[in-house]
Design an enzyme around this catalytic site. Structure first.
Site, mmCIF file in Angstrom:
data_model
loop_
_atom_site.group_PDB
_atom_site.id
_atom_site.type_symbol
_atom_site.label_atom_id
_atom_site.label_comp_id
_atom_site.label_asym_id
_atom_site.label_seq_id
_atom_site.Cartn_x
_atom_site.Cartn_y
_atom_site.Cartn_z
ATOM 1 N N GLY A 1 22.042 50.634 3.937
ATOM 2 C CA GLY A 1 23.239 51.427 3.719
ATOM 3 C C GLY A 1 24.510 50.616 3.810
ATOM 4 N N ASP B 1 16.334 40.842 4.715
ATOM 5 C CA ASP B 1 15.739 42.175 4.819
ATOM 6 C C ASP B 1 14.279 42.083 4.375
ATOM 7 O OD1 ASP B 1 15.053 45.029 4.390
ATOM 8 O OD2 ASP B 1 17.195 45.345 4.611
ATOM 9 N N ASN C 1 15.874 55.851 0.768
ATOM 10 C CA ASN C 1 16.999 54.913 0.728
ATOM 11 C C ASN C 1 18.072 55.327 -0.275
ATOM 12 O OD1 ASN C 1 14.610 52.178 0.810
ATOM 13 N ND2 ASN C 1 15.478 53.288 2.531
ATOM 14 N N LEU C 2 17.666 56.024 -1.326
ATOM 15 C CA LEU C 2 18.538 56.182 -2.490
ATOM 16 C C LEU C 2 19.745 57.088 -2.237
ATOM 17 C CD1 LEU C 2 15.902 56.421 -5.368
ATOM 18 C CD2 LEU C 2 16.938 54.393 -4.308
ATOM 19 N N ARG D 1 21.946 56.672 -0.034
ATOM 20 C CA ARG D 1 23.090 55.912 0.457
ATOM 21 C C ARG D 1 23.040 54.425 0.079
ATOM 22 N NH1 ARG D 1 19.106 56.501 3.594
ATOM 23 N NH2 ARG D 1 18.365 54.919 5.041
ATOM 24 N N ASN E 1 19.797 48.520 14.422
ATOM 25 C CA ASN E 1 19.053 48.537 15.684
ATOM 26 C C ASN E 1 19.695 47.564 16.666
ATOM 27 O OD1 ASN E 1 17.298 45.846 15.773
ATOM 28 N ND2 ASN E 1 17.324 46.578 13.653
ATOM 29 N N CYS F 1 19.412 55.914 12.409
ATOM 30 C CA CYS F 1 19.831 56.729 11.265
ATOM 31 C C CYS F 1 18.661 57.558 10.741
ATOM 32 C CB CYS F 1 20.389 55.833 10.161
ATOM 33 S SG CYS F 1 22.004 55.125 10.550
ATOM 34 N N CYS G 1 4.454 62.618 15.675
ATOM 35 C CA CYS G 1 5.910 62.533 15.487
ATOM 36 C C CYS G 1 6.136 62.122 14.032
ATOM 37 C CB CYS G 1 6.539 61.550 16.477
ATOM 38 S SG CYS G 1 5.997 59.842 16.283
#
Length: 378
Positions: free
Chosen positions: A41, A62, A70-71, A73, A131, A189, A336
């Site tokens: 982002g 990355d 992802n798309l 933002r 993070n 996020c 979860c």
């Protein structure tokens, strides 16, 4: 510094027309090398605007692949990039924006092992991560290499931007945050959400700060932290001071090389070893009518996106005070989003005397991908 080509003179004409910037500012940009940690982002607007502005060298770190979540933002990527390595897609997009920029990709995690080697060749480090371990690592590396660290963070509707650079008289990130928050206190996020346009705003400000540092124009956010509240559209600037006792940039530093950043942030190096089963095994139990209790330890907003029929929601943070709601005569199966929080829940319940409790490996994401492809991922 090399002269600009005819094509570059035309491309950057709007920069050259600014008296405070001019051709010397553009030549400084052309000679500079910037490392952006993260191509998500924040990394999207950072890299796109720096490439368009004419930074000579741009490095991206990355390890991830492009996913549909992802798309919303991450504007570096489009529908056609789904399933590709982020940095391969990013290199193509940035080369299309400006073929004069040298794009170097590092498709790997930024870790204590490789961080110094990766960052050594760049003039400015930009933290586009999400993070705490990587934030502390990027800060420490920037201090040791005497390079400015342009910091940014986002969550939901709020963002922050600052420049940490002890060698320029400013504090470092550790001066502001000597200790990380307890694990789980600040959601990522992915867990807490982020408004799609927010990283565009914060990432663009980070790119702007990098340009100011490189060209020497204006007043970078050295020793200042800009906080943005987009709901009220308020911008507040806080003054930060260097801590003489800082273990990295203080008068008598005690941390002089990379440490165990995961451990420092209280994050276990591996998911706790607990009894587990796959989503296929869970599906088979449900098909067979097995009498079990399915426990969902996500947050309510996550369950509103996707849920497994019959699951009972008790968020992980509330589990310790709500164990009386759980049956002791049934097998308890815990899920979860991806398996981390549920593993911690299983450990907690076993400490409370629950013997027949199991973690669902991969969580609801694995369920959506392997059992129910109609289920929304997030």
């Amino acid at each position: 510094m090399p002269d600009l080509t005819t094509d570059e003179l035309s491309r950057y004409a709007r920069h050259l027309a600014i008296p405070e910037f001019g051709i010397e500012g553009q030549r400084k940009l052309r000679a500079a090398r910037v490392l952006c940690i993260g191509a998500g982002g924040l990394g999207s607007p950072i890299s796109m605007y720096l490439a368009a502005a004419g930074v000579g060298g741009l490095g991206l770190v990355d390890p991830d692949m492009v996913e549909i979540t992802n798309l919303q933002r991450q504007i570096l990527f489009g529908q056609k990039d789904l399933g590709r390595r982020k940095l391969e897609a990013a290199r193509d997009r940035l080369a299309d924006i400006n073929p004069h920029v040298d794009i170097q990709i590092h498709p790997e995690l930024f870790t204590a092992v490789n961080a110094m080697k990766i960052a050594a060749d760049y003039d400015v480090i930009i933290d586009g991560t999400d993070n705490f371990p990587t934030r502390y690592l990027s800060n420490d590396v920037a201090v040791w290499l005497r390079k400015p660290n342009v910091y940014g963070s986002i969550l939901r509707f709020d963002g922050q931007v600052g420049v940490f650079a002890p060698h320029l008289g400013a504090p470092c990130y550790r001066c502001m945050c000597p200790q990380p928050p307890p694990p789980g206190m600040v959601p990522s996020c992915a867990e807490g959400g982020v408004l799609g346009v927010l990283p565009g705003l914060i990432g663009t400000l980070q790119a702007l700060e990098a340009i100011k540092l490189i060209t020497g124009i204006g007043q970078p956010l050295l020793g200042r932290l800009l906080h943005v509240d987009t709901l009220s559209m308020r911008f507040r600037t806080l003054t930060l001071r260097r801590d003489p006792a800082c273990p990295v940039c203080g008068d008598h530093p005690t941390i002089t090389e990379p440490i165990d950043y995961q451990g420092f942030c209280g994050i276990p190096s591996a998911v706790p070893a607990v009894p587990s089963m796959t989503v296929h095994e869970l599906h088979q139990l449900r098909e067979n009518g097995d009498n079990h209790f399915l426990l969902d330890v996500r947050e309510p907003h996550e369950q509103s996106i996707s849920r497994i029929d019959g699951a009972v929601l008790i968020p992980l943070g509330e589990l310790g005070t709500r164990v009386a709601e759980l049956p002791r005569d049934k097998r308890i199966l815990v899920h979860c989003k991806s398996g981390g929080r549920s593993a911690r829940a299983v450990s907690l319940l076993r400490e409370q005397g629950f013997d027949n409790v199991w973690n669902i490996s991969g969580g609801i994401i694995a369920w959506a991908r392997e059992i129910d492809p109609t289920m929304a991922e997030y």
